[in-house]
Design an enzyme around this catalytic site. Structure first.
Site, short mmCIF file in Angstrom:
data_model
loop_
_atom_site.label_atom_id
_atom_site.label_comp_id
_atom_site.label_asym_id
_atom_site.label_seq_id
_atom_site.Cartn_x
_atom_site.Cartn_y
_atom_site.Cartn_z
N HIS A 154 13.44 10.15 7.11
CA HIS A 154 14.51 11.02 6.56
C HIS A 154 14.39 11.21 5.03
O HIS A 154 15.04 12.07 4.48
CB HIS A 154 15.91 10.52 6.95
CG HIS A 154 16.37 9.31 6.22
ND1 HIS A 154 17.69 8.93 6.16
CD2 HIS A 154 15.71 8.36 5.51
CE1 HIS A 154 17.82 7.84 5.45
NE2 HIS A 154 16.63 7.46 5.05
N GLY A 188 0.83 -1.19 0.00
CA GLY A 188 0.00 0.00 0.00
C GLY A 188 0.87 1.24 0.00
O GLY A 188 2.09 1.17 -0.18
C1 LIG Z 1 15.09 4.01 2.68
S1 LIG Z 1 14.06 2.63 2.42
C2 LIG Z 1 14.03 1.88 4.03
C3 LIG Z 1 13.72 0.43 3.99
C4 LIG Z 1 13.80 -0.30 5.34
N1 LIG Z 1 12.92 0.28 6.33
C5 LIG Z 1 15.22 -0.33 5.84
O1 LIG Z 1 15.54 0.28 6.85
O2 LIG Z 1 16.04 -0.97 5.20
C6 LIG Z 1 12.47 3.38 2.31
C7 LIG Z 1 11.35 2.41 2.00
O3 LIG Z 1 10.14 3.17 1.84
C8 LIG Z 1 9.33 2.54 0.89
N2 LIG Z 1 8.33 3.47 0.38
C9 LIG Z 1 8.55 4.58 -0.37
N3 LIG Z 1 7.39 5.20 -0.65
C10 LIG Z 1 6.41 4.49 -0.04
C11 LIG Z 1 4.99 4.65 0.05
N4 LIG Z 1 4.38 5.70 -0.53
N5 LIG Z 1 4.28 3.75 0.78
C12 LIG Z 1 4.91 2.69 1.38
N6 LIG Z 1 6.27 2.49 1.33
C13 LIG Z 1 7.00 3.38 0.63
C14 LIG Z 1 10.34 2.10 -0.15
O4 LIG Z 1 9.86 1.10 -1.03
C15 LIG Z 1 11.52 1.63 0.72
O5 LIG Z 1 11.45 0.25 0.98
#
Ligand SMILES: C[S@@+](CC[C@H](N)C(=O)[O-])C[C@H]1O[C@@H](n2cnc3c(N)ncnc32)[C@H](O)[C@@H]1O
Length: 334
Positions: free
Chosen positions: A243, A223
């Site tokens: 961040h 989602g």
């Molecule tokens: C910097 S990564 C961090 C991933 C994980 N929490 C970690 O620490 O390794 C940011 C995550 O946010 C997810 N993301 C970005 N936009 C999103 C959205 N609108 N809804 C849900 N997840 C999202 C991305 O797919 C990605 O997996």
């Protein structure tokens, strides 16, 4: 004669070293050298590289310390060089390839334009970061692997340093590959997990958690966290998520967590907490990436985290230091 000392010269030389390491990672030289020393002609054939150019690259890589000449024009991997292989503990191969990836390189190379405009030059050219990943699966794969590598020193620390007593359902919002969730579930056998992320990321996480034997203790939900997040968790994690976003966008995400979380639930942010003063901190360096790649994303100080959480209806209760310059920020719904 130029003065070859000082931060500018260090950065210029560092760029050559970075490029050499990134080329080594891209050509997969370390894997080819893994079974023992190789002569340049043999290695050039294995890497499909131009022999005289590879010889110059290896000469530079020897000064960096990742290969060592054992005979004229014959190199072996050093212990440091082992980290440029895939699948070894502490592997840096994906991180290097990620940092040299086309869009990322463009973002960092156009930082001045971003600072001039107050708007990411990367986004102006390629669109928002996570849309870019959807359109560039190889960049997305490198990014997810990089996130997993970056989180590796944090996994054990998160799973052991936080008191998970009473947590039956742990919800990892935007959990990426699910490595943090897996580390926590591994150490807490009675706990169930929910991994939430965008669809194509969730499918990869499902595969990797199932491969670790954790698939039946997890729900996988896809989602958009700007719309809603899964309800009913005892503990929510947002690791390296806030961040990526401006205060305004972060408040929308946090408000959705606040809405979904029962009154007893706790929230953890795994983030950098920047010092308020001029002390060097890796978060200040990584903040350049947020500036270059995102629309208002930033690393924040403790008072900025406190204010943001407060505006979203949470009280910051404590900050626990983790390895690699990261912190665990615990917040309770007000
Ligand atoms: C910097 S990564 C961090 C991933 C994980 N929490 C970690 O620490 O390794 C940011 C995550 O946010 C997810 N993301 C970005 N936009 C999103 C959205 N609108 N809804 C849900 N997840 C999202 C991305 O797919 C990605 O997996």
């Amino acid at each position: 004669m130029i003065d070859s000392t000082g931060p500018a010269w260090d950065a210029i030389v560092g760029l050559s070293r970075f490029a050499a390491l990134a080329a080594m990672a891209e050509l997969d030289c370390a894997e080819h050298l893994a079974s023992g020393p190789m002569g340049v002609p043999e290695l050039a054939k294995a890497c499909e590289a131009h022999e005289p150019s590879l010889a110059r690259l290896l000469r530079e890589l020897e000064t960096v310390g990742v290969v060592r000449a054992v005979a004229p024009e014959t190199y072996e991997l050093t212990e440091e060089g082992q980290t440029l292989r895939d699948g070894v503990p502490g592997s840096m191969r994906s991180a290097l390839r990620m940092a040299a990836e086309n869009g990322y390189w463009y973002a960092m190379g156009n930082l001045a334009q971003t600072v001039r405009d107050g708007r990411s030059a990367f986004i102006a050219r390629f669109g928002p970061l996570y849309g870019y990943f959807q359109e560039h699966p190889e960049a997305a794969r490198l990014f997810n692997e990089y996130m997993a590598i970056r989180a590796a020193p944090l996994e054990a620390a998160l799973a052991t340093s936080y008191d998970f007593t009473g947590v039956e359902t742990f919800v990892d919002i935007a959990g990426g590959t699910g490595h943090l969730l897996a580390a926590v579930l591994d150490r807490h056998p009675g706990m169930r997990g929910v991994l939430f992320d965008i669809a194509h990321v969730v499918e990869n996480a499902r595969a990797s958690l199932s491969a670790r034997g954790l698939g039946d203790r997890c729900e996988f939900e896809s989602g958009d966290f700007f719309e809603s997040v899964p309800a009913g968790g005892d503990l929510y994690l947002l690791a390296s998520v806030i961040h990526n976003w401006s205060d305004e966008a972060s408040l929308r995400i946090l408000a959705n967590v606040r809405r979904a979380a029962p009154p007893h639930a706790r929230l953890l942010l795994l983030e950098m907490v920047l010092p308020d003063d001029a002390t060097p901190h890796i978060g200040k360096d990584l903040d350049m990436r947020m500036l270059a790649l995102t629309d208002g994303g930033m690393e924040r100080t403790a008072s900025e985290h406190t204010r943001l959480l407060g505006e979203a209806g949470f009280t910051l209760s404590r900050i626990l230091p983790l390895p690699a310059g990261a912190s665990l920020i615990e917040a309770l719904p007000r």
